[in-house]
Design a protein around this motif. Structure first.
Motif, short mmCIF file in Angstrom:
data_model
loop_
_atom_site.label_atom_id
_atom_site.label_comp_id
_atom_site.label_asym_id
_atom_site.label_seq_id
_atom_site.Cartn_x
_atom_site.Cartn_y
_atom_site.Cartn_z
N LYS A 56 80.20 43.29 68.85
CA LYS A 56 79.98 44.08 67.88
C LYS A 56 79.89 43.81 66.82
O LYS A 56 80.33 44.39 65.74
CB LYS A 56 80.70 45.51 68.41
CG LYS A 56 81.71 45.71 67.96
CD LYS A 56 82.54 47.06 69.51
CE LYS A 56 84.41 47.02 68.74
NZ LYS A 56 84.23 47.89 69.87
N ASN A 57 81.45 42.96 66.48
CA ASN A 57 81.61 42.62 65.16
C ASN A 57 81.38 41.82 64.48
O ASN A 57 81.92 40.71 63.46
CB ASN A 57 83.90 43.04 65.41
CG ASN A 57 84.10 44.03 65.58
OD1 ASN A 57 83.36 44.88 64.95
ND2 ASN A 57 85.32 44.50 66.49
N ASN A 58 80.49 40.71 65.70
CA ASN A 58 79.98 39.16 64.93
C ASN A 58 79.74 39.03 63.60
O ASN A 58 78.65 40.37 63.76
CB ASN A 58 79.64 38.64 65.84
CG ASN A 58 79.63 36.71 65.45
OD1 ASN A 58 79.39 36.62 65.11
ND2 ASN A 58 80.46 36.67 66.90
N GLN A 59 79.37 38.77 62.56
CA GLN A 59 78.33 38.54 61.60
C GLN A 59 78.17 37.07 61.29
O GLN A 59 79.23 36.54 61.10
CB GLN A 59 79.44 39.68 61.16
CG GLN A 59 79.57 41.37 61.17
CD GLN A 59 79.97 41.07 59.61
OE1 GLN A 59 79.39 41.09 58.20
NE2 GLN A 59 80.84 42.37 59.87
N ARG A 60 76.82 36.80 61.14
CA ARG A 60 76.76 35.71 60.75
C ARG A 60 75.40 35.56 60.13
O ARG A 60 74.63 36.38 60.76
CB ARG A 60 76.66 34.30 61.58
CG ARG A 60 75.69 34.36 63.31
CD ARG A 60 74.24 34.09 62.79
NE ARG A 60 73.74 34.85 63.98
CZ ARG A 60 73.26 35.34 64.40
NH1 ARG A 60 72.84 36.22 63.79
NH2 ARG A 60 72.55 35.56 65.48
N SER A 61 74.72 34.71 59.44
CA SER A 61 73.22 34.90 59.32
C SER A 61 72.73 33.33 59.42
O SER A 61 73.51 32.42 58.76
CB SER A 61 72.72 35.41 58.08
OG SER A 61 73.23 36.54 57.79
N VAL A 275 64.19 30.36 52.09
CA VAL A 275 62.91 30.82 52.09
C VAL A 275 62.29 32.07 52.90
O VAL A 275 61.83 33.29 52.92
CB VAL A 275 62.08 29.51 51.98
CG1 VAL A 275 60.51 30.89 52.62
CG2 VAL A 275 62.10 28.37 51.13
N ALA A 276 63.89 32.00 54.08
CA ALA A 276 63.47 32.68 55.07
C ALA A 276 65.00 33.00 55.43
O ALA A 276 65.91 31.82 55.85
CB ALA A 276 62.25 32.43 56.16
N TRP A 277 65.76 34.65 55.96
CA TRP A 277 66.70 34.45 56.81
C TRP A 277 66.41 35.31 57.36
O TRP A 277 66.03 36.20 57.76
CB TRP A 277 67.81 34.31 55.61
CG TRP A 277 67.98 35.48 55.08
CD1 TRP A 277 66.80 35.96 53.66
CD2 TRP A 277 68.19 37.55 55.25
NE1 TRP A 277 66.63 37.15 53.05
CE2 TRP A 277 67.48 37.83 54.44
CE3 TRP A 277 68.61 37.61 56.51
CZ2 TRP A 277 67.72 39.27 54.27
CZ3 TRP A 277 68.82 38.92 56.33
CH2 TRP A 277 68.51 40.10 54.85
N TYR A 278 67.77 35.85 58.70
CA TYR A 278 67.71 36.50 59.89
C TYR A 278 69.37 36.38 59.64
O TYR A 278 70.43 35.69 59.91
CB TYR A 278 66.71 36.64 60.94
CG TYR A 278 67.00 35.46 62.07
CD1 TYR A 278 68.53 36.08 63.16
CD2 TYR A 278 67.39 34.46 62.39
CE1 TYR A 278 69.20 35.18 64.13
CE2 TYR A 278 68.18 33.74 62.89
CZ TYR A 278 68.94 34.00 64.23
OH TYR A 278 69.61 33.25 65.18
N GLY A 279 69.51 37.76 60.32
CA GLY A 279 70.80 37.95 60.57
C GLY A 279 71.29 39.68 59.86
O GLY A 279 70.95 40.02 59.55
N ASN A 280 73.00 39.41 60.41
CA ASN A 280 73.88 40.78 59.97
C ASN A 280 74.71 40.25 59.11
O ASN A 280 75.49 41.50 58.93
CB ASN A 280 74.29 41.35 60.93
CG ASN A 280 75.16 40.19 61.60
OD1 ASN A 280 75.60 39.77 61.64
ND2 ASN A 280 76.15 41.42 62.75
N TYR A 281 74.98 39.25 58.60
CA TYR A 281 76.52 38.79 57.31
C TYR A 281 75.32 38.97 56.03
O TYR A 281 74.52 38.12 55.72
CB TYR A 281 76.56 37.52 58.35
CG TYR A 281 78.06 37.73 57.06
CD1 TYR A 281 78.66 38.34 56.89
CD2 TYR A 281 78.06 36.11 56.07
CE1 TYR A 281 80.15 38.12 55.83
CE2 TYR A 281 79.18 36.10 55.50
CZ TYR A 281 79.74 36.82 55.16
OH TYR A 281 81.38 36.67 54.36
N VAL A 282 75.57 39.88 55.09
CA VAL A 282 73.76 40.47 53.95
C VAL A 282 75.00 40.66 52.95
O VAL A 282 75.89 41.21 53.07
CB VAL A 282 72.80 41.09 54.67
CG1 VAL A 282 72.29 40.22 55.68
CG2 VAL A 282 73.13 42.48 55.22
N PRO A 283 74.30 40.09 52.05
CA PRO A 283 74.67 41.77 50.69
C PRO A 283 74.02 43.25 50.87
O PRO A 283 73.32 42.75 51.53
CB PRO A 283 74.23 40.71 49.57
CG PRO A 283 72.75 40.42 49.83
CD PRO A 283 73.78 39.71 50.91
#
Length: 449
Positions: A56-61, A275-283
């Protein structure tokens, strides 16, 4: 106060797992690191937490880019005379002062088209004002002021020490990041987590604002407790950019803040080639005008924590390394109540800034672009003019703070003020204490209640 001149597109939500492609099917299907990525891209993971942090706290993209970010020359140290940043907050490094401190508005730089102007971009315009702790141990915070007037042409910045929460006060910020672009205006904030590269341009010329940097936990929404499921800053109102990339090949400067020092390197291409990205570590950015204010509708004050937008928690439950708190326009309806903020001594440090308007507890002296600091147990409260007026006014429902937005960086740590914050380069109001000198005794032992 809503931003009506924003040319960019965004995805909505706080803490979401986003997916964004600037080219169709640029994201690999079904895995992160195929033997060959679509379009000949490189796969690169950006981790905002340790691999083993609970889910629940893990953040990465995952970023899919034209070149990996490792393609640069060695870093060299940028000598201190070229910047005003510090993360040295030891007892002998900064001034720990029990007095109330207030600064007049930090002076804007002349427009960059004037002969007298000094060309200063966002990074070189950062000045550390106060702080506590140490980024190398990932505990603490720093407060910076930025004063700038030129774009970061072919220059990018990233911070290894912590997350930046940027509060523009004067002038828009046109921000290019590895994840896409954001336009941020006064009365909005933007958070750029550690490690993300970005560049800031100033469409309106000279610009000024405040920065809260946290070294440890990332910002999150505060728990709502008995408030329930809704209210304060709603997750749907946070905006994250969509993928956008550059193919520019030119001399490009990368500046890194590392252990409170600046390092610089060169590379032959833009770092904004994702060009593309996915994840929950974002501005992400947030419009302060969308804050759903909660307040007392009977008597007395609710504690100012009810105005918390974002928090960076400490290891002690209920205690923050830093809270970002705002005081937006709202109704005041309390009966039998002194309505401005009450007199107070706090075990937290309170740094106040004013984006626009007039703060309700100070009749004068606290101005947009200025600041104040009341550290641990330093008494503070409404000035004598405000106290007299509020003690005698008719208690009918009234609007408070229309046209005003003030904010607070609140911390459980004792904040020290830097040499720059005490220098002649800024205007400390040495007569600030006089705001309370006319508060007289009204005690009368013979008077019935």
């Amino acid at each position: 106060m809503t931003n009506k001149i924003d040319p960019y597109n965004y995805m909505k939500g706080f803490g979401n797992h986003f997916t964004s492609e600037a080219l169709k099917d640029a994201l690999p299907k079904g895995q992160n690191t195929p033997q060959k990525c679509p379009y000949g891209l490189y796969a690169e993971q950006l981790s905002g937490t340790a691999f083993t942090v609970d889910r629940k706290n893990n953040q990465r993209s995952w970023l899919y880019r034209i070149r990996p970010s490792v393609c640069h020359q060695p870093f060299t140290k940028l000598v201190p005379k070229f910047h005003h940043i510090t993360n040295k907050f030891g007892i002998d490094d900064v001034h720990h002062i029990p007095n109330q401190i207030r600064w007049s508005p930090f002076k804007l730089l002349p427009e960059n088209n004037k002969k007298t102007s000094v060309e200063t971009n966002f990074v070189h315009g950062l000045h550390t004002l106060a702080g506590a702790g140490d980024p190398t141990t990932k505990n603490g915070l720093a407060i910076h002021i930025y004063i700038a007037n030129v774009n970061m042409d072919n220059t990018a910045f990233y911070n290894s020490d912590g997350d930046f929460l940027i509060v523009p006060q004067y002038g828009r910020l046109d921000i290019t990041t590895e994840f896409g672009c954001l336009m941020v205006v006064p009365n909005e904030i933007v958070v750029i987590p550690r490690g993300i590269r970005y560049s800031i341009n100033f469409p309106d010329g000279s610009s000024r604002g405040y920065v809260l940097e946290v070294f440890g936990n990332h910002f999150e929404l505060p728990d709502l407790g008995p408030i329930g499921a809704n209210g304060l800053a709603n997750p749907r109102d946070f905006l994250t950019p969509v993928a956008s990339f550059e193919t520019k090949e030119c001399d490009f400067t990368i500046i890194n803040k590392y252990a409170g020092q600046l390092f610089v390197t060169q590379q032959d291409h833009s770092p904004f080639d994702v060009v593309a990205w996915y994840g929950n570590y974002v501005p992400y950015k947030y419009d302060l005008g969308k804050f759903n204010t909660i307040n007392s509708v009977s008597f007395d004050h609710v504690d100012p924590s009810i105005f918390t937008v974002l928090t960076s928690k400490s290891a002690f439950p209920g205690t923050a390394i830093a809270d970002f708190v705002i005081f937006p326009p709202r109704w005041a309806v309390q009966e039998h109540t002194f309505r401005p903020p009450y007199f107070h001594r706090n075990c937290m440090s309170e740094f106040m800034g004013l984006i626009s308007g007039v703060y309700e507890a100070k009749a004068e002296g606290f101005l947009p672009g200025g600041a104040s600091l009341h550290s641990h147990m330093t008494p503070h409260g409404p000035d004598s003019v405000t106290f007299k007026k509020a003690s005698n006014e008719e208690l009918k429902p009234v609007r408070v703070a229309d046209g005003t937005m003030s904010f607070m960086f609140e911390s459980s740590l004792m904040l020290g003020v830097t040499e720059w914050g005490m220098s002649n380069q800024v205007h400390i109001q040495h007569d600030y204490w006089e705001a309370w000198k006319d508060l007289k005794s009204h005690f009368d032992a013979t008077k019935e209640v």
